[in-house]
Design an enzyme around this catalytic site. Structure first.
Site, mmCIF file in Angstrom:
data_model
loop_
_atom_site.group_PDB
_atom_site.id
_atom_site.type_symbol
_atom_site.label_atom_id
_atom_site.label_comp_id
_atom_site.label_asym_id
_atom_site.label_seq_id
_atom_site.Cartn_x
_atom_site.Cartn_y
_atom_site.Cartn_z
ATOM 1 C CE LYS A 1 -21.383 -15.199 5.586
ATOM 2 N NZ LYS A 1 -21.642 -14.147 6.561
ATOM 3 N N GLY B 1 -9.127 -7.483 -2.265
ATOM 4 C CA GLY B 1 -9.403 -8.441 -1.194
ATOM 5 C C GLY B 1 -8.586 -9.714 -1.270
ATOM 6 N N GLY C 1 -13.152 -3.605 -0.487
ATOM 7 C CA GLY C 1 -14.533 -3.122 -0.442
ATOM 8 C C GLY C 1 -14.791 -2.019 -1.448
ATOM 9 N NE ARG D 1 -4.227 -1.699 1.792
ATOM 10 C CZ ARG D 1 -4.875 -2.457 2.665
ATOM 11 N NH1 ARG D 1 -4.474 -2.520 3.920
ATOM 12 N NH2 ARG D 1 -5.928 -3.134 2.294
HETATM 13 P P1 AMP Z 1 -14.726 -13.227 0.529
HETATM 14 O O1 AMP Z 1 -14.173 -12.342 1.600
HETATM 15 O O2 AMP Z 1 -16.194 -13.267 0.470
HETATM 16 O O3 AMP Z 1 -14.071 -12.993 -0.816
HETATM 17 O O4 AMP Z 1 -14.364 -14.702 0.973
HETATM 18 C C1 AMP Z 1 -13.067 -15.146 1.147
HETATM 19 C C2 AMP Z 1 -13.079 -16.329 2.043
HETATM 20 O O5 AMP Z 1 -13.880 -17.343 1.474
HETATM 21 C C3 AMP Z 1 -11.723 -16.936 2.244
HETATM 22 O O6 AMP Z 1 -11.336 -16.754 3.573
HETATM 23 C C4 AMP Z 1 -11.920 -18.396 1.906
HETATM 24 O O7 AMP Z 1 -11.319 -19.262 2.845
HETATM 25 C C5 AMP Z 1 -13.426 -18.566 1.957
HETATM 26 N N1 AMP Z 1 -13.864 -19.689 1.114
HETATM 27 C C6 AMP Z 1 -13.589 -19.895 -0.178
HETATM 28 N N2 AMP Z 1 -14.110 -21.067 -0.590
HETATM 29 C C7 AMP Z 1 -14.717 -21.626 0.466
HETATM 30 C C8 AMP Z 1 -15.419 -22.844 0.677
HETATM 31 N N3 AMP Z 1 -15.605 -23.716 -0.319
HETATM 32 N N4 AMP Z 1 -15.912 -23.080 1.910
HETATM 33 C C9 AMP Z 1 -15.738 -22.218 2.910
HETATM 34 N N5 AMP Z 1 -15.084 -21.044 2.770
HETATM 35 C C10 AMP Z 1 -14.575 -20.753 1.570
#
Ligand code: AMP
Length: 400
Positions: A203, A359, A382, A32
């Protein structure tokens, strides 16, 4: 920014120096800071002095037991030595971002000199967009530059409210923000086709708006990560203990239909690397993503999915990637995400434009050692997500 005459001016700049530190206050990743350098050096070389503001962490959410701020942990003093090295000039420091010391030190700055202010989030007003704090900060400089893309989606005192105290000729976005927006626009508004978006992460609820918008812009949408299992469940698949958001099944069905109606190819991982528990050392198996055994869970995309996704990526003209395809923090479930990183790098080498949209996908591309092999890596998790969703970012809107 380059149209502004900075000569002999005191320039107040908001950067995102929210770097990770170890327990002794050593910087563990200075990305950064380095990404802000082109703007900082441009202004210094134009004959100005610099007053630099940033936040570091969330100090007011992690107070000492007696309710005081943990200055030792969250002080920007940790950055002085490294910033001095990066800029090649001694950086001064003020123990508070407003008040007598900051005023005195900024008033005495000569062209070419640099003052770093203490963490803006030591003041409760910062994250509330407080006008009084913004006015006091604004009093330190003659020109305001915002180059903190990572916090551009926040309407805070130093990122947005402060801009009200400068006329249009005396405020601007910095070079990093300009680049971030330019690259996001290139992907979203004038993509070389086919345009493939890779959306992963935990999610579906966090990424609905993005997927919905991409259905209107992309040719192929690859869905991976934990969110894929909500789609499989929505198609009556057996997903065992995989991550699922039961409230979002209808929405997942709507997205599948909308993609079809818009002639967008929606690719889901046909197979998964499954685990008997949420652990790197769990028992492992490769399985169909529609037939995951009871008690098991999908933690990464499987080998068939890797092949299908890589082929789609390699045939693309534009690639946008946001979110890991599996639990890449576990070494046994990182391969799917890394295979995607390699495919994106290869496609870029063949002429595609690739944007890594912030991210966890940024940590993944760094971990794979391929960040130099893609077209642009965003500094804003974000902020980039919100921009891609079509939202106006307060830190940019405030600049007029
Ligand atoms: P995000 O912040 O929504 O981009 O999510 C990132 C997180 O999603 C990471 O910490 C990953 O470990 C988690 N993740 C990715 N694939 C899976 C999965 N199949 N099951 C559970 N967590 C997951």
């Amino acid at each position: 920014m380059k149209a502004i005459d900075f000569k002999d001016k005191k320039v107040l700049i908001r950067v995102d120096f929210n770097v990770p530190l170890d327990k002794d206050g050593n910087i563990t990743d200075d990305t950064r800071m380095r990404r802000a350098l082109p703007t900082l050096t441009h202004i210094l070389e134009a004959g100005a002095s610099l007053i630099i503001m940033s936040h570091l962490g969330r100090p007011l959410k992690k107070l000492n037991e007696d309710g005081s701020i943990n200055v030792k942990k969250f002080t920007l003093r940790h950055l002085v030595r490294h910033l001095t090295d990066l800029l090649g000039t001694q950086v001064q420091f003020a123990d508070d971002c407003i008040g007598d010391e900051a005023l005195l030190k900024s008033s005495r700055l000569q062209p070419g000199e640099v003052l770093l202010l203490e963490n803006t989030r030591f003041h409760a007003g910062e994250t509330k967009g407080d006008r009084d704090l913004a006015e006091k900060l604004a009093g330190l400089g003659e020109i305001y530059v915002n180059d903190a893309f990572g916090t551009a989606h926040r309407a805070h005192s130093s990122t947005a409210t402060i801009a009200d105290f400068f006329t249009p000729e005396h405020k601007t976005a910095g070079l990093l923000i300009e680049k971030e927006i330019e690259n996001a626009q290139k992907a979203m508004y004038s993509p070389q086709r086919p345009f493939t978006a890779i959306i992963g992460g935990a999610k579906v609820s966090d990424k609905i708006k993005l997927i919905d918008r991409l259905i209107e812009k992309a040719n192929i949408i690859i869905i991976g990560g934990g969110m894929a299992y909500t789609f499989f469940k929505a198609m009556d698949g057996q997903i065992g203990n995989s991550l699922v958001e039961l409230d979002y099944l209808d929405l997942a069905r709507d997205l599948i239909k909308k993609a079809k109606d818009n002639n967008v190819e929606l690719l889901l991982p046909v197979d998964s690397k499954c685990a008997s528990s949420f652990s790197n050392d769990a028992e492992r198996d490769t399985c169909s993503s529609m037939e995951i055994k009871d008690g098991w869970m999908g933690l990464d995309i499987g080998p068939e999915a890797e092949k299908t996704f890589a082929a789609a990526i390699q045939g693309s003209g534009t690639i946008l990637w946001n979110g890991p395809l599996g639990v890449f923090e576990f070494s046994n479930f990182a391969e799917g995400t890394f295979s995607i990183a390699r495919a994106v790098a290869q496609a870029t080498e063949s002429g595609a434009f690739s944007l890594i949209g912030g991210g966890d996908s940024v940590s993944a591309i760094n971990k794979a050692g391929l960040s130099e092999k893609v077209s642009f890596v965003s500094t804003g998790g974000g902020a980039m997500l919100e921009y891609l969703e079509g939202k106006e970012l307060p830190g940019i809107k405030a600049l007029g």
